[in-house]
Write an enzyme that holds these catalytic residues in place. Structure first.
Site, short mmCIF file in Angstrom:
data_model
loop_
_atom_site.label_atom_id
_atom_site.label_comp_id
_atom_site.label_asym_id
_atom_site.label_seq_id
_atom_site.Cartn_x
_atom_site.Cartn_y
_atom_site.Cartn_z
N ASN A 396 34.69 -44.48 39.70
CA ASN A 396 33.58 -45.10 40.29
C ASN A 396 33.51 -47.16 40.31
O ASN A 396 34.31 -47.07 41.21
CB ASN A 396 32.28 -44.36 41.82
CG ASN A 396 32.98 -45.36 43.09
OD1 ASN A 396 33.48 -45.92 43.34
ND2 ASN A 396 31.99 -44.09 44.10
N ASP A 397 32.02 -46.76 40.18
CA ASP A 397 31.74 -47.88 39.87
C ASP A 397 32.38 -48.93 39.35
O ASP A 397 32.79 -49.87 39.66
CB ASP A 397 30.92 -47.72 39.94
CG ASP A 397 28.94 -47.47 41.18
OD1 ASP A 397 30.06 -47.39 41.94
OD2 ASP A 397 28.58 -46.56 40.46
#
Lengths: 470, 119
Positions: A396-397
């Protein structure tokens, strides 16, 4: 300890050989082709050191202490090392690291307490080395245990914060240093020694508590370097060169990895060391560039299977979600199926993907993915614009375009994988819950992005089935 | 306090740090997890220290703590090396089907590597 001059000379030579073995062993890790040999050389070095140590021991009275400790440690260590799953590797490394730190602190304490009370103040170099070992070793011991508990999910992986955290940590550090000074100048040295020991053990706990799971690659590297330093300091306290050399090697390695991980997260070393880790906390939607009415496009297994099978270049972007779902074998199966159809599959590895440096590489290696297919961030980023599909699995990040362009984002400046530049992006995700840092990811709302919700492993298994029937 | 001795030890320490930085810098990111595990096992060398304080006529920590110190250190050594070996065994240059070919290439590269060692 009835060693003749010749014996002690031979022991010193043996320790030198051990140091050389460790260095050559690490040098052979410069390529996966020779790394196994490197591990063997390192083991040989350790064996030589232990045999040499045997000649200095007084087995007459307490041989059983060594036998029980060594036998039990070897049995338990080998058992867990063989049975642990590859996905649990970060916590395994953390707990072994803690053991080393704890042992170093205990050795230093014993060495200090056996000194004659008069000597305790007369030989400050030895006593300072002992206190420092106790401080660093116990921080590493308790810190590693907390890291283990977080990674094993026996406690929350989220940062645990409370008001005045930094002040409490600062005071504990002050107590540890004050104890060190007291020992050095010989003022109530024994109570001061224990004050240092206890304060740093508590500090180890409190220092890791506010650090979230996603920042674990930095913490594990740092604790690794702490234990190395503790081992080297034990060497100073005991006057043993092989401990100094080995500890220095490990300390250098851990520090270097910590710096690399900090750089990959765009955090300075000062930021890492002085515990501003809690800074990246869930923000209430603040700093996000995602419009409130942004919609994400949900896709079906068949659509994604079609997209993948008709692509020429696919880049797989694995993250911690792949580890949690234990999806690495299914990923490999999917890649095999695609390659059979002439699709080129590569893997993009972000330096801090997962919970420890190189975490994704180990998981994919376990699934028999050849390591030349795993490509580092700098080398793969220019390839995204040519890729037809970027398949994001539980990352994600490290794929958040806000890090590149949105100056108000908490992760602004962090180098990311440019998945948004691929022709199509498919994101496999459990739900729309934000990632670890609690930050929205505008990637999901892009026109070329489709989401496939569900457990990563079962989604990929379904994809494999769907691609096969095409 | 023997400054000459302390200085000699500091010299060894500082030089070893430089060697460490030099050697570790050459390890590719793909091997960073096994590297951590390998260095983990190496700092298990405190086992030497643990044995030296435990197996003497009168253990300095008392029997229970002495056993614990040796236990923790040997857990670190044995566990660390076994886990490292397990991980390294998984890294393959190409899919297992073509493994025979892969080994041959490995030897070529090893020769190149040993040549790197020459000053």
């Amino acid at each position: 300890m009835i060693a003749t001059d010749t014996t002690s000379l031979l022991i010193a030579v043996a320790y030198l050989v051990t140091g050389v073995c460790f260095i050559v062993g690490l040098r052979l890790m410069s390529t996966p082709l020779t790394a196994r040999r490197g591990n063997m050389v390192s083991i040989a070095g350790m064996a030589i050191a232990l045999i040499a140590t045997g000649f200095q021991l007084d087995f007459a009275e307490s041989w059983w202490i060594g036998a029980i400790g060594l036998g039990a440690g070897a049995a338990v260590g080998i058992y867990f090392a063989r049975s642990v799953k590859m996905t649990a590797m970060p916590q395994m490394v953390a707990i072994f690291n803690g053991c080393g730190g704890g042992a170093a602190a205990m050795v230093a304490s014993a060495e200090y307490l056996k000194l004659d009370p008069a000597v305790q103040s007369v030989a400050p170099d030895l006593s300072i080395a002992s206190v420092l070992t106790a401080i660093i070793g116990s921080i590493s011991f308790t810190g590693s245990i907390i890291a283990f508990l977080k990674l094993q999910e026996l406690m929350t992986g989220r940062p645990i914060t409370y008001p005045g955290q930094q002040v409490v940590n600062g005071l504990l550090a002050l107590v540890a240093v004050a104890g060190l000074v007291c020992v050095a100048i010989g003022y109530e040295p024994v109570p001061a020694f224990f004050a240092s020991l206890v304060a740093s053990a508590v500090l180890g706990v409190l220092f890791v508590l506010p650090i979230g799971g996603a920042d674990m690659p930095v913490v594990i590297s740092l604790l690794n370097s702490f234990t190395g330093l503790a081992a080297a300091l034990t060497g100073f306290a005991l006057g043993n060169d092989v401990l100094i050399i080995s500890g220095a090697l490990v300390g250098a390695s851990g520090t270097l990895l910590t710096l690399m991980m900090g750089k990959a997260m765009n955090r300075s070393v000062a930021n890492v060391l002085f515990g501003a880790f809690g800074a990246v906390k869930p923000t209430e939607g603040g700093g996000s560039s995602v419009a409130a009415d942004a919609v994400v496009r949900e896709s079906s297994v068949d659509d994604v299977a079609n997209m993948l099978a008709n692509a020429e270049h696919v880049i797989v972007v694995p993250g911690y979600g792949m580890a949690v779902a234990q999806a690495q074998h299914s990923v490999r199966e999917l890649a095999d199926e695609l390659e059979r159809r002439g699709v080129e599959v590569k893997y993009a590895i972000h330096p801090v993907a997962g919970r420890m440096p190189g975490h994704m590489n180990v998981l994919l290696a376990e699934a028999n993915v050849p390591y030349p297919a795993l490509i580092d961030m700098e080398d793969i980023n220019p390839e995204f614009p040519q890729a037809d599909v970027a398949l994001v699995i539980g990352a994600n990040d490290v794929t958040n375009p806000d890090a590149r362009s949105n100056t108000s984002s908490p992760i602004y400046g962090m180098p990311i994988l440019d998945v948004d530049k691929a022709g199509r992006v498919v994101v496999l995700k459990r739900s729309m819950k934000p990632g670890f840092a609690g930050i929205d990811n505008p990637l999901y709302a892009l026109d070329n992005t489709s989401m496939l919700f569900g457990d990563a492993k079962s989604s990929i298994d379904k994809l494999v089935g769907a691609v096969k029937t095409l | 306090m023997n400054y000459a001795h302390l200085l000699a030890e500091l010299t060894v320490f500082v030089l070893a740090v430089f060697v460490g930085v030099e050697v570790i810098g050459k390890v590719p990111p793909t091997l960073h997890t096994p590297l951590m595990s390998a260095t983990n096992a190496i700092h298990g060398i405190v086992l030497v220290g643990a044995l030296l304080i435990a197996v003497v006529a009168v253990p300095h920590l008392g029997p229970v703590l002495s056993i614990l110190a040796v236990f923790l250190a040997s857990l670190n050594v044995f566990g660390g090396y076994v886990v490292t070996g397990r991980m390294l065994a998984m890294f393959k240059a190409r899919p297992p089907a073509a493994a025979g070919d892969g080994n041959k290439k490995g030897d070529d590269l090893t020769i190149r590597l040993t040549e790197d060692w020459k000053p």
